[in-house]
Enzyme design. Sequence first.
Site, PDB file in Angstrom:
ATOM      1  N   TYR A 119      39.133  39.875  31.651  1.00 12.74           N
ATOM      2  CA  TYR A 119      38.328  40.201  32.832  1.00 12.74           C
ATOM      3  C   TYR A 119      37.639  38.943  33.328  1.00 12.74           C
ATOM      4  CZ  TYR A 119      34.738  42.292  35.770  1.00 12.74           C
ATOM      5  OH  TYR A 119      33.930  42.600  36.831  1.00 12.74           O
ATOM      6  N   GLU A 207      36.808  40.070  41.996  1.00 15.34           N
ATOM      7  CA  GLU A 207      37.001  40.613  40.655  1.00 15.34           C
ATOM      8  C   GLU A 207      38.478  40.599  40.293  1.00 15.34           C
ATOM      9  OE1 GLU A 207      36.653  44.943  39.872  1.00 15.34           O
ATOM     10  OE2 GLU A 207      35.155  44.378  38.368  1.00 15.34           O
TER      11      GLU A 207
END
Length: 399
Positions: A119, A207
């Site tokens: 991530y 993101e």
Amino acid sequence: MNIHEYQAKELLAKFGVGIPAGIPALTVEEAVAATSQLPGPLYVVKAQIHAGGRGKGKFKELPADAKGGVRLAKSAADVEAFAKEMLGNTLVTVQTGEAGKQVNRLYVTDGVDIAREYYLSMVVDRASSRVALIVSTEGGMDIEEVAHATPEKITTITVDTATGFQPHHGRAVAFALKLSGDLNKQAQKISKQLYEAFVALDCDMLEINPLVETKDGKLLVLDTKMSFDSNALYRHPDVQALRDETEEDPAEVEASKYDLAYIKLDGDIGCMVNGAGLAMATMDIIKLNGSFPANFLDVGGGANKEKVTAAFKIILRDPNVKGILVNIFGGIMKCDIIAEGIVAAAKEVNLSVPLVVRLEGTNVQQGKDILANSGLPIVAANDLGDAAKKIVAQVQQVA
Ligand code: ADP
Ligand code: MG
């Protein structure tokens, strides 16, 4: 402003970021044709909506055991079948709310052999006036859940925009992802490229979930969410052109055309107020009196007749609205001008719900006289408390 995954990936590719090959498709035919331009033999068909959680999402129109909005296809025939199931149907994910979102675009992309999912995201951190990089070894899943259950697995690194991304930032990202050797170098490089894209494009959020390590040792961006600072959009006509209004709330799109700040809420009292602070206070006092606001609406400083009319129309699009409270402080704008605008607008939209108006400020008496002599059933209020009581009473009478 948000954009679709495939658009964000096309933007990132210009900064050298590694992404799997992919082609957007608006029809089943285009989706099938895309396979001939991709290496194969595995393809992934991805629903393009402005919401995450697509993989675990459910289509309203399909049986409960049907797969979600990200599907692995082993052939062009699979791609065709999946495209038929997805296009035009409504995908419900944890981020769409119960209503879901209609899928009008697909992205057909190369199937990647994944070794690990990471991530990486960036946001503007207002508290530190820096760009915060948030990284975790726990990619691919709900990051809020990771933050809640295992906060130690999330690392935040901040970058001072005055000095920019330095080599040590890249090393910190690679270290947080526990990467070594060539992958460590790739992590440093890709985090720098992503930072450069973030700043150059005036993003407020980027993101990557997941950032993947492939079985043959490459770091690739597999999923992207990107949103932009709307105050900087004028500098990026190419980004502005990517806006997909079908993804936005129609009332909010309409409001933005008139430069009105409108956000729909769940209550039944429509609010028209000038100034964000006064709008918040108005919503609070409606709640204090036992009802709920149907919207936040700031008409801004220069509330003329056109703006007030547009605001009335936008408020009344919401079928839940049973009454409207107008709360305007006439400082730069004079109350008599505002009152004329309200009367003209109420006549034009044929107002059918109770209307309570509280005016204060310059020329307030002239304003009140205009409302009283309008022949319209407008209830005048003396102050904010009085206004809230009156509109709540009116609406509860109707209910
Ligand atoms: P969402 O976050 O909206 O569910 P993602 O693009 O992150 O959508 O896809 C969900 C999961 O599907 C990913 O975590 C990954 O495991 C898998 N996936 C997505 N794209 C690919 C791809 N091109 N090749 C292989 N697997 C993929
Ligand atoms: Mg994802």
